[in-house]
Design a protein around this motif. Structure first.
Motif, PDB file in Angstrom:
ATOM      1  N   ILE A  58       0.834  -1.203   0.000  1.00  9.83           N
ATOM      2  CA  ILE A  58       0.000   0.000   0.000  1.00  9.83           C
ATOM      3  C   ILE A  58       0.868   1.252   0.000  1.00  9.83           C
ATOM      4  CG2 ILE A  58      -1.815   1.254   1.252  1.00  9.83           C
ATOM      5  CD1 ILE A  58      -2.491  -1.462   2.614  1.00  9.83           C
ATOM      6  N   ALA A  59       0.500   2.212  -0.844  1.00  9.11           N
ATOM      7  CA  ALA A  59       1.147   3.531  -0.840  1.00  9.11           C
ATOM      8  C   ALA A  59       0.221   4.519  -0.144  1.00  9.11           C
ATOM      9  CB  ALA A  59       1.431   3.993  -2.266  1.00  9.11           C
ATOM     10  N   LEU A  60       0.778   5.317   0.764  1.00 10.90           N
ATOM     11  CA  LEU A  60       0.017   6.351   1.467  1.00 10.90           C
ATOM     12  C   LEU A  60       0.347   7.699   0.826  1.00 10.90           C
ATOM     13  CD1 LEU A  60      -1.829   7.247   3.808  1.00 10.90           C
ATOM     14  CD2 LEU A  60       0.213   7.336   5.263  1.00 10.90           C
ATOM     15  N   VAL A  61      -0.688   8.377   0.330  1.00 12.52           N
ATOM     16  CA  VAL A  61      -0.515   9.632  -0.413  1.00 12.52           C
ATOM     17  C   VAL A  61      -1.233  10.751   0.319  1.00 12.52           C
ATOM     18  CG1 VAL A  61      -1.075  10.811  -2.586  1.00 12.52           C
ATOM     19  CG2 VAL A  61      -0.324   8.435  -2.620  1.00 12.52           C
ATOM     20  N   ALA A  62      -0.578  11.904   0.444  1.00 10.23           N
ATOM     21  CA  ALA A  62      -1.212  13.080   1.051  1.00 10.23           C
ATOM     22  C   ALA A  62      -0.282  14.268   0.889  1.00 10.23           C
ATOM     23  CB  ALA A  62      -1.504  12.844   2.535  1.00 10.23           C
ATOM     24  N   LEU A  63      -0.832  15.455   1.099  1.00 10.30           N
ATOM     25  CA  LEU A  63      -0.023  16.664   1.134  1.00 10.30           C
ATOM     26  C   LEU A  63       0.938  16.615   2.316  1.00 10.30           C
ATOM     27  CD1 LEU A  63      -2.539  19.585   0.467  1.00 10.30           C
ATOM     28  CD2 LEU A  63      -0.518  19.064  -0.874  1.00 10.30           C
ATOM     29  N   ASN A  64       2.113  17.234   2.166  1.00 12.96           N
ATOM     30  CA  ASN A  64       3.001  17.383   3.319  1.00 12.96           C
ATOM     31  C   ASN A  64       2.279  18.152   4.422  1.00 12.96           C
ATOM     32  OD1 ASN A  64       5.527  17.830   0.932  1.00 12.96           O
ATOM     33  ND2 ASN A  64       5.486  16.135   2.357  1.00 12.96           N
ATOM     34  N   TYR A  97      -9.259   7.880   1.896  1.00 14.20           N
ATOM     35  CA  TYR A  97      -9.888   7.273   0.718  1.00 14.20           C
ATOM     36  C   TYR A  97      -8.988   6.160   0.216  1.00 14.20           C
ATOM     37  CZ  TYR A  97     -12.506  11.647   0.917  1.00 14.20           C
ATOM     38  OH  TYR A  97     -13.274  12.707   1.334  1.00 14.20           O
ATOM     39  N   ILE A  98      -9.574   5.041  -0.168  1.00 13.16           N
ATOM     40  CA  ILE A  98      -8.810   3.853  -0.574  1.00 13.16           C
ATOM     41  C   ILE A  98      -9.100   3.525  -2.034  1.00 13.16           C
ATOM     42  CG2 ILE A  98      -8.437   1.390  -0.143  1.00 13.16           C
ATOM     43  CD1 ILE A  98      -9.176   1.944   2.801  1.00 13.16           C
ATOM     44  N   TYR A  99      -8.023   3.305  -2.808  1.00  9.48           N
ATOM     45  CA  TYR A  99      -8.137   2.998  -4.233  1.00  9.48           C
ATOM     46  C   TYR A  99      -7.324   1.746  -4.533  1.00  9.48           C
ATOM     47  CZ  TYR A  99      -9.190   8.032  -4.170  1.00  9.48           C
ATOM     48  OH  TYR A  99      -9.702   9.273  -3.884  1.00  9.48           O
ATOM     49  N   CYS A 138       3.517  -1.151  -5.565  1.00 12.59           N
ATOM     50  CA  CYS A 138       2.254  -1.125  -4.808  1.00 12.59           C
ATOM     51  C   CYS A 138       1.046  -1.551  -5.651  1.00 12.59           C
ATOM     52  CB  CYS A 138       2.011   0.274  -4.240  1.00 12.59           C
ATOM     53  SG  CYS A 138       3.299   0.767  -3.074  1.00 12.59           S
ATOM     54  N   ASN A 139       0.059  -2.138  -4.962  1.00 14.59           N
ATOM     55  CA  ASN A 139      -1.190  -2.538  -5.630  1.00 14.59           C
ATOM     56  C   ASN A 139      -2.410  -1.844  -5.021  1.00 14.59           C
ATOM     57  OD1 ASN A 139      -1.468  -3.929  -3.176  1.00 14.59           O
ATOM     58  ND2 ASN A 139      -0.768  -5.862  -4.060  1.00 14.59           N
ATOM     59  N   GLU A 140      -2.173  -0.895  -4.116  1.00  9.16           N
ATOM     60  CA  GLU A 140      -3.276  -0.167  -3.481  1.00  9.16           C
ATOM     61  C   GLU A 140      -2.766   1.198  -3.023  1.00  9.16           C
ATOM     62  OE1 GLU A 140      -5.970  -0.682   0.568  1.00  9.16           O
ATOM     63  OE2 GLU A 140      -5.402  -2.488  -0.548  1.00  9.16           O
ATOM     64  N   ILE A 141      -3.633   2.201  -3.110  1.00  4.55           N
ATOM     65  CA  ILE A 141      -3.260   3.549  -2.674  1.00  4.55           C
ATOM     66  C   ILE A 141      -4.279   4.048  -1.660  1.00  4.55           C
ATOM     67  CG2 ILE A 141      -2.972   5.967  -3.404  1.00  4.55           C
ATOM     68  CD1 ILE A 141      -1.929   4.938  -6.061  1.00  4.55           C
ATOM     69  N   MET A 142      -3.771   4.545  -0.519  1.00  3.25           N
ATOM     70  CA  MET A 142      -4.625   5.199   0.479  1.00  3.25           C
ATOM     71  C   MET A 142      -4.280   6.684   0.460  1.00  3.25           C
ATOM     72  SD  MET A 142      -4.955   2.629   3.768  1.00  3.25           S
ATOM     73  CE  MET A 142      -3.398   3.117   4.483  1.00  3.25           C
ATOM     74  N   GLU A 143      -5.304   7.525   0.396  1.00  7.61           N
ATOM     75  CA  GLU A 143      -5.077   8.966   0.349  1.00  7.61           C
ATOM     76  C   GLU A 143      -5.702   9.650   1.557  1.00  7.61           C
ATOM     77  OE1 GLU A 143      -5.709  12.752  -2.674  1.00  7.61           O
ATOM     78  OE2 GLU A 143      -7.195  11.151  -2.644  1.00  7.61           O
ATOM     79  N   GLU A 194      10.420 -10.271  -2.562  1.00  5.19           N
ATOM     80  CA  GLU A 194      10.272 -10.663  -1.158  1.00  5.19           C
ATOM     81  C   GLU A 194       8.792 -10.753  -0.787  1.00  5.19           C
ATOM     82  OE1 GLU A 194      12.804 -11.241   1.375  1.00  5.19           O
ATOM     83  OE2 GLU A 194      13.890 -11.514  -0.496  1.00  5.19           O
ATOM     84  N   ASN A 195       8.470 -11.768  -0.005  1.00  8.13           N
ATOM     85  CA  ASN A 195       7.092 -11.925   0.455  1.00  8.13           C
ATOM     86  C   ASN A 195       6.873 -11.013   1.657  1.00  8.13           C
ATOM     87  OD1 ASN A 195       4.500 -12.857   0.797  1.00  8.13           O
ATOM     88  ND2 ASN A 195       5.123 -14.653   1.971  1.00  8.13           N
ATOM     89  N   VAL A 196       6.698  -9.717   1.381  1.00  8.37           N
ATOM     90  CA  VAL A 196       6.617  -8.732   2.452  1.00  8.37           C
ATOM     91  C   VAL A 196       5.319  -7.937   2.337  1.00  8.37           C
ATOM     92  CG1 VAL A 196       7.871  -6.993   1.107  1.00  8.37           C
ATOM     93  CG2 VAL A 196       7.866  -6.837   3.574  1.00  8.37           C
ATOM     94  N   THR A 197       4.738  -7.610   3.479  1.00  9.40           N
ATOM     95  CA  THR A 197       3.568  -6.741   3.516  1.00  9.40           C
ATOM     96  C   THR A 197       4.069  -5.324   3.756  1.00  9.40           C
ATOM     97  OG1 THR A 197       2.246  -8.555   4.400  1.00  9.40           O
ATOM     98  CG2 THR A 197       1.353  -6.331   4.651  1.00  9.40           C
ATOM     99  N   LEU A 198       3.600  -4.387   2.945  1.00 10.37           N
ATOM    100  CA  LEU A 198       4.268  -3.089   2.847  1.00 10.37           C
ATOM    101  C   LEU A 198       3.277  -1.931   2.927  1.00 10.37           C
ATOM    102  CD1 LEU A 198       7.035  -1.718   2.120  1.00 10.37           C
ATOM    103  CD2 LEU A 198       6.354  -1.914  -0.267  1.00 10.37           C
ATOM    104  N   LEU A 199       3.658  -0.906   3.699  1.00  5.22           N
ATOM    105  CA  LEU A 199       2.960   0.383   3.709  1.00  5.22           C
ATOM    106  C   LEU A 199       4.039   1.451   3.563  1.00  5.22           C
ATOM    107  CD1 LEU A 199       0.427   2.183   4.160  1.00  5.22           C
ATOM    108  CD2 LEU A 199       0.892   2.052   6.616  1.00  5.22           C
ATOM    109  N   LEU A 200       3.950   2.244   2.485  1.00  2.44           N
ATOM    110  CA  LEU A 200       5.032   3.207   2.254  1.00  2.44           C
ATOM    111  C   LEU A 200       4.509   4.557   1.810  1.00  2.44           C
ATOM    112  CD1 LEU A 200       5.720   3.722  -1.036  1.00  2.44           C
ATOM    113  CD2 LEU A 200       6.492   1.384  -0.868  1.00  2.44           C
ATOM    114  N   VAL A 201       5.320   5.568   2.092  1.00  2.00           N
ATOM    115  CA  VAL A 201       5.115   6.920   1.573  1.00  2.00           C
ATOM    116  C   VAL A 201       6.224   7.161   0.565  1.00  2.00           C
ATOM    117  CG1 VAL A 201       5.188   9.388   2.121  1.00  2.00           C
ATOM    118  CG2 VAL A 201       4.035   7.802   3.668  1.00  2.00           C
TER     119      VAL A 201
END
Length: 630
Positions: A32-38, A234-236, A222-227, A204-211
């Motif tokens: 998952i990628a986490l997206v937002a304004l600084n 919001y989840i896409y 990534c295969n999912e984006i959270m904003e 790698e078989n890893v579960t990931l959350l990144l900015v």
């Protein structure tokens, strides 16, 4: 397996909430990628998941078998300890064995034979070799050597790579179920490192959350984006392009909803004004509903569509000329006879490995450093806008709006109109309430955004951008790209952000090392494809297909590659070598024809003339290849 559940999470700093009542889940294998304004709570949310910050309200549940590992912007290293001690900073028999072995076999070390034998025996006993090979791969790919060096002596970029290595080693060690959290993992990595990290995380078989601000990296990993937007989450599902499409549809829907609420609000407002002071039960419920409608109707929809047709400072006929520029630090050569004349409106990317001299080149261009020899002639009309990695510098703390107004009250447009400092700030995502915040209270990313804004607000006509995408959020990058696409001046960009480079540059200066700079006609992706083709081994002569004439027209149709400085230099040296060989051949011919040589001298001269003729043929063929390119 279910890893994380977040329910009703709320967090505020002072009166301003970062996010309110947000909920989401993370399952095993999610990336998952986490997206937002600084400044809107990305890093805070990550730290709450790690247990390093406490929410104001809500719950975070993490499965008891899951280990959370985080790569932060601030690494928390012990600066007095070595690289190795910081990477393996907790005690475990296998880790201890690897630490001892790595320290003994580090580059430049002279290991004690008995200690090395004992370390190898311990590695055998612990069965640590498989894990050690992974450690070596990670350290090698991230260019981390001299493991006994104090970490306080490393640069910020080097420390970032050590922190990344530590995290990757941690997730590979004994953690069956790991949630890896990464905050801007690609900062301070060159492109080859970023590409390796993409492949590593993918395999790698890893579960990931990144900015991350790197959109190619985001798409690859990534295969999912959270904003996080306007305090809500919001989840896409899907990639970055799908996120942009779904977000645009959501914003259109919200806009329609607000317009509908505003129409209802106008009617209800008229009814409220006519109401008598005495309230009935029925009118009370309608009044409560009125306040709900009012809240929806007065919701502010952020507009990022302010377009700037910039009135750029005038560019004269002469931009910048560099003639035979040389620069070196001791034995490290940065530039070797560099020649180039800049033209109006050029957009050039500067690429190469870390330490190749890219920033030095920019400093020479702007007059911040002197070349060892050669000329740098800058046109009289040139106004540089220098966005450096040093960041924002202010003498004393002040509000954001005051800082910008100290530069200028207004920004001139091409049609003669002006944009106020406040409007320009809004374009770069500083809403009115944020404009009166003190700079010291901004997040790191917001300070970078303000720094960038302050440079563009000075209206330069030659922009020099050194890693402009580091720590900038994706919405700001999108606005910056739109601004630069319509910019009429010259742009010189040093960046490891492949998406950013591909979108903006026309050609590249590739720093290949040893002072050689290749002028490549194309964007970064095209260059990488060309580079990979160059690395492919050529087929042996006997294995070449017979139908080479059929391939010739295709090769002829390809555009000729421009000679690099290295190839020009090679051609000059070839001409000198061939001239010397011709002179030697002539001298040998005369000696052989004289009849005055002894048998031994005759034999030596005959052998030498054969070598000379062979070298002449070889160098002549290479000279012909280069002359065709010229």
């Amino acid at each position: 397996m279910h890893y994380v559940t977040v329910e009703g999470l709320t967090k505020s700093y002072g009166e301003a909430p970062l996010f309110e009542d947000i909920s989401f889940h993370i399952e095993e294998g999610d990336k998952i990628a986490l997206v937002a304004l600084n400044g809107t709570g990305k890093s805070t949310l990550l730290r709450i998941l790690c247990g390093k910050e406490v929410p104001d309200a809500g719950k975070v549940w993490i499965h008891k078998d899951v280990t959370v590992v985080m790569l932060e912007q601030n690494h928390g290293f012990d600066l007095k300890k070595s690289v190795l001690e910081n990477i393996f900073d907790h005690s475990h028999p296998i880790l201890n064995a690897i630490r001892e072995y790595e320290l003994l076999t580090d580059e430049g070390a002279e290991p004690d034979p008995d200690a090395l034998t004992a370390a190898i025996a311990k590695m055998d006993e612990m069965g640590a070799w498989h894990f050690d090979s992974k450690v070596k791969q990670i350290l090698g790919k991230l260019n981390i050597h001299h493991l006994d060096q104090e970490i306080g002596t490393l640069s910020g970029g080097q420390q970032k790579r050590v922190a990344l290595a530590k995290v990757l080693i941690d997730i590979g060690f004994e953690h069956k179920h790991t949630l890896l959290i990464m905050d801007e993992p690609t900062n301070h990595l060159d492109v080859s490192m970023i590409e390796w990290l993409e492949n590593y995380l993918d395999q790698e078989n890893v579960t990931l959350l990144l900015v991350t601000h790197d959109r190619y990296f985001l798409d690859s990993v990534c295969n999912e984006i959270m904003e996080l937007d306007n305090r809500q989450l919001y989840i896409y599902k899907g990639n970055y392009e799908n996120y942009l499409e779904k977000k645009a549809a959501r914003e259109e829907s919200e806009k329609a909803s607000v317009e509908k609420a505003r129409n209802t609000y106008r009617k209800e407002l008229e009814w409220m004004r006519k109401q008598p002071k005495a309230r009935t039960t029925k009118s009370k419920s309608r009044q409560d509903a009125f306040y709900e409608v009012k809240e929806r109707a007065t919701a502010r929809l952020e507009s990022q569509q302010l377009e700037l047709n910039v009135k750029m400072s005038r560019l004269g006929g002469k931009i910048i000329e560099l003639k035979k520029v040389y620069k070196a630090y001791g034995e490290k050569v940065i530039l070797k006879g560099f020649d180039y004349t800049f033209k109006k409106g050029e957009r050039i990317g500067v690429v190469g490995k870390n330490g190749a001299g890219k920033s030095t080149f920019l400093n020479i261009l702007m007059g911040h450093e002197q070349a060892d020899s050669g000329k740098v002639n800058v046109g009289d009309t040139i106004i540089f806008g220098n966005y450096s990695q040093e960041g924002l510098k202010i003498k004393e703390d002040m509000r954001v709006i005051e800082f910008v107004k100290n530069i200028a009250e207004n920004f001139p447009l091409a049609d003669g109109s002006k944009v106020s400092a406040a409007q320009f700030l809004q374009l770069f995502l500083f809403p009115p309430e944020k404009q009166y915040t003190y700079i010291s209270r901004l997040s790191g990313g917001e300070k970078r955004r303000l720094h960038l804004l302050s440079i563009l607000f000075r209206n330069p006509n030659f922009l020099v951008l050194d890693e402009p995408t580091n720590d900038l959020d994706l919405p700001t990058l999108s606005i910056l790209e739109d601004f630069l696409l319509t910019y009429q001046g010259c742009i010189l960009i040093v960046s490891h952000d492949r998406y950013f480079m591909d979108k903006l540059v026309d050609h590249l200066f590739v720093f290949e090392g040893e002072g050689e700079v290749r002028d490549y006609p194309g964007n970064y992706t095209q260059y990488r494809e060309w580079e990979k083709d160059q690395e492919k081994p050529e087929p042996k002569k006997e294995e070449r297909p017979v139908e080479t004439p059929a391939a010739a027209p295709q090769a002829a149709a390809e555009p000729k590659k421009k000679m690099s400085f290295k190839e020009k230099r090679e051609m000059e040296l070839l001409e000198k070598d061939m001239e010397a060989l011709e002179a030697e051949k002539k001298q040998l011919d005369e000696q052989l024809a004289s009849g005055s040589l002894s048998y031994e001298q005759l034999q030596a001269a005959a052998q030498r003339i054969g070598v000379v003729m062979e070298q002449l043929d070889e160098k002549g063929l290479r000279w012909l290849e280069l002359s065709e390119m010229a």
